[in-house]
Design a protein around this motif. Sequence first.
Motif, PDB file in Angstrom:
ATOM      1  N   ALA A  27      -0.821   7.537  -1.933  1.00 59.64           N
ATOM      2  CA  ALA A  27      -1.787   6.499  -1.598  1.00 59.64           C
ATOM      3  C   ALA A  27      -1.042   5.181  -1.380  1.00 59.64           C
ATOM      4  N   GLN A  28      -1.319   4.515  -0.241  1.00 58.03           N
ATOM      5  CA  GLN A  28      -0.627   3.259   0.082  1.00 58.03           C
ATOM      6  C   GLN A  28      -1.295   2.092  -0.626  1.00 58.03           C
ATOM      7  N   LEU A  29      -0.511   1.309  -1.344  1.00 58.02           N
ATOM      8  CA  LEU A  29      -1.034   0.073  -1.932  1.00 58.02           C
ATOM      9  C   LEU A  29      -0.277  -1.096  -1.322  1.00 58.02           C
ATOM     10  N   SER A  30      -0.902  -1.778  -0.372  1.00 59.76           N
ATOM     11  CA  SER A  30      -0.282  -2.927   0.283  1.00 59.76           C
ATOM     12  C   SER A  30      -0.964  -4.197  -0.198  1.00 59.76           C
ATOM     13  N   THR A  31      -0.230  -5.024  -0.929  1.00 56.06           N
ATOM     14  CA  THR A  31      -0.843  -6.271  -1.415  1.00 56.06           C
ATOM     15  C   THR A  31      -1.177  -7.192  -0.239  1.00 56.06           C
ATOM     16  N   GLY A  32      -0.379  -7.118   0.847  1.00 55.09           N
ATOM     17  CA  GLY A  32      -0.682  -7.919   2.037  1.00 55.09           C
ATOM     18  C   GLY A  32      -2.053  -7.540   2.588  1.00 55.09           C
ATOM     19  N   ASP A  33      -2.309  -6.226   2.731  1.00 58.19           N
ATOM     20  CA  ASP A  33      -3.614  -5.768   3.226  1.00 58.19           C
ATOM     21  C   ASP A  33      -4.740  -6.187   2.273  1.00 58.19           C
ATOM     22  N   MET A  34      -4.487  -6.055   0.972  1.00 56.41           N
ATOM     23  CA  MET A  34      -5.540  -6.426  -0.004  1.00 56.41           C
ATOM     24  C   MET A  34      -5.868  -7.910   0.098  1.00 56.41           C
ATOM     25  N   LEU A  35      -4.823  -8.728   0.266  1.00 55.78           N
ATOM     26  CA  LEU A  35      -5.045 -10.179   0.358  1.00 55.78           C
ATOM     27  C   LEU A  35      -5.781 -10.536   1.652  1.00 55.78           C
ATOM     28  N   ARG A  36      -5.433  -9.837   2.740  1.00 51.82           N
ATOM     29  CA  ARG A  36      -6.144 -10.103   3.999  1.00 51.82           C
ATOM     30  C   ARG A  36      -7.606  -9.667   3.899  1.00 51.82           C
ATOM     31  N   GLU A  37      -7.874  -8.603   3.139  1.00 51.77           N
ATOM     32  CA  GLU A  37      -9.265  -8.194   2.914  1.00 51.77           C
ATOM     33  C   GLU A  37     -10.021  -9.258   2.118  1.00 51.77           C
ATOM     34  N   ALA A  38      -9.347  -9.792   1.090  1.00 50.34           N
ATOM     35  CA  ALA A  38      -9.976 -10.837   0.270  1.00 50.34           C
ATOM     36  C   ALA A  38     -10.302 -12.055   1.133  1.00 50.34           C
ATOM     37  N   LYS A  39      -9.441 -12.316   2.097  1.00 51.60           N
ATOM     38  CA  LYS A  39      -9.617 -13.449   2.997  1.00 51.60           C
ATOM     39  C   LYS A  39     -10.878 -13.261   3.836  1.00 51.60           C
ATOM     40  N   SER A  41     -13.384 -11.294   3.150  1.00 50.71           N
ATOM     41  CA  SER A  41     -14.600 -11.160   2.344  1.00 50.71           C
ATOM     42  C   SER A  41     -15.127 -12.525   1.900  1.00 50.71           C
ATOM     43  N   GLY A  42     -14.360 -13.582   2.164  1.00 52.47           N
ATOM     44  CA  GLY A  42     -14.851 -14.943   1.952  1.00 52.47           C
ATOM     45  C   GLY A  42     -14.890 -15.413   0.507  1.00 52.47           C
ATOM     46  N   THR A  43     -14.175 -14.735  -0.395  1.00 52.59           N
ATOM     47  CA  THR A  43     -14.143 -15.197  -1.780  1.00 52.59           C
ATOM     48  C   THR A  43     -13.267 -16.441  -1.898  1.00 52.59           C
ATOM     49  N   GLU A  44     -13.470 -17.171  -2.990  1.00 50.14           N
ATOM     50  CA  GLU A  44     -12.682 -18.378  -3.266  1.00 50.14           C
ATOM     51  C   GLU A  44     -11.189 -18.018  -3.327  1.00 50.14           C
ATOM     52  N   MET A  45     -10.891 -16.907  -4.026  1.00 47.10           N
ATOM     53  CA  MET A  45      -9.496 -16.463  -4.121  1.00 47.10           C
ATOM     54  C   MET A  45      -8.943 -16.169  -2.727  1.00 47.10           C
ATOM     55  N   GLY A  46      -9.757 -15.530  -1.896  1.00 46.45           N
ATOM     56  CA  GLY A  46      -9.338 -15.185  -0.538  1.00 46.45           C
ATOM     57  C   GLY A  46      -8.981 -16.419   0.276  1.00 46.45           C
TER      58      GLY A  46
END
Length: 215
Positions: A27-39, A41-46
């Motif tokens: 299973a691929q875990l890409s923190t870059g992809d996760m951060l772009r998803e957070a971006k 999704s419009g969260t404050e962290m994103g």
Amino acid sequence: MNLILLGPPGAGKGTQAKILVESRGLAQLSTGDMLREAKTSGTEMGHRAAEVMNRGQLVSDEIVVGLIEEKLEAPHGAGFIFDGFPRTLAQADALGALLDRHGQEVDAVIEMRVDDAALVSRISGRFTCATCGAVYHDETKPTAKPGVCDVCGGTEFIRRADDNADALKQRLLEYYKKTSPLVGYYHAKGLLHGVDGLGEIGAVSAEIAKVLDKL
Ligand code: ADP
Ligand code: ADP
Ligand code: ZN
């Protein structure tokens, strides 16, 4: 098997991670992809992360370790490929501790070696499918049919905001300052395997396969 793909921006980590998902069921875990998803999704962290990413700097250890911690809660039979994580010594220590807590460990670290000139052309030609995230390149890996994703048939593509010359300069600086010490860190643990990342995609995959088959 838990595997880390280590290398500068544009080295081919994402491309090889996707091949390993297919060939080894990891299973691929890409923190870059996760951060772009957070971006998106419009969260404050994103929002906060997006600003840092667009400048080419590293997001805080606390945020990325938190993202990985969540994913490790759902174990994956065959194991994980960490793509773009860890990027600092603190993250590497945190990953070791998190895996340990789940009775697991890092089995190998593949360092993908690519020179800076190649990175510039790889980054400037990169685009991804907006639907499935497949990674392409204008010259080295175009879609088979112009404008249509080989994997999912999608017709929308994205170019990353940080794939420009200024941000890349900063990303490379961050890599050499903060991430390259991990080469020594994992070498000392006997886990490091260097791979020539300059060859064609298939040649690099073959070299990685050779390393993994010997483990
Ligand atoms: P990273 O995840 O390390 O930033 P990517 O996998 O996104 O790198 O690859 C960066 C760009 O280079 C993409 O456009 C990809 O299609 C292309 N690429 C990846 N591996 C190779 C290779 N071995 N030879 C030529 N181009 C490549
Ligand atoms: P690449 O390897 O192609 O540069 P990634 O998609 O892995 O790109 O990362 C894009 C950006 O996301 C990084 O420049 C950084 O701002 C942030 N990022 C990703 N992973 C991490 C991490 N492990 N630690 C800190 N920041 C990260
Ligand atoms: Zn697609």
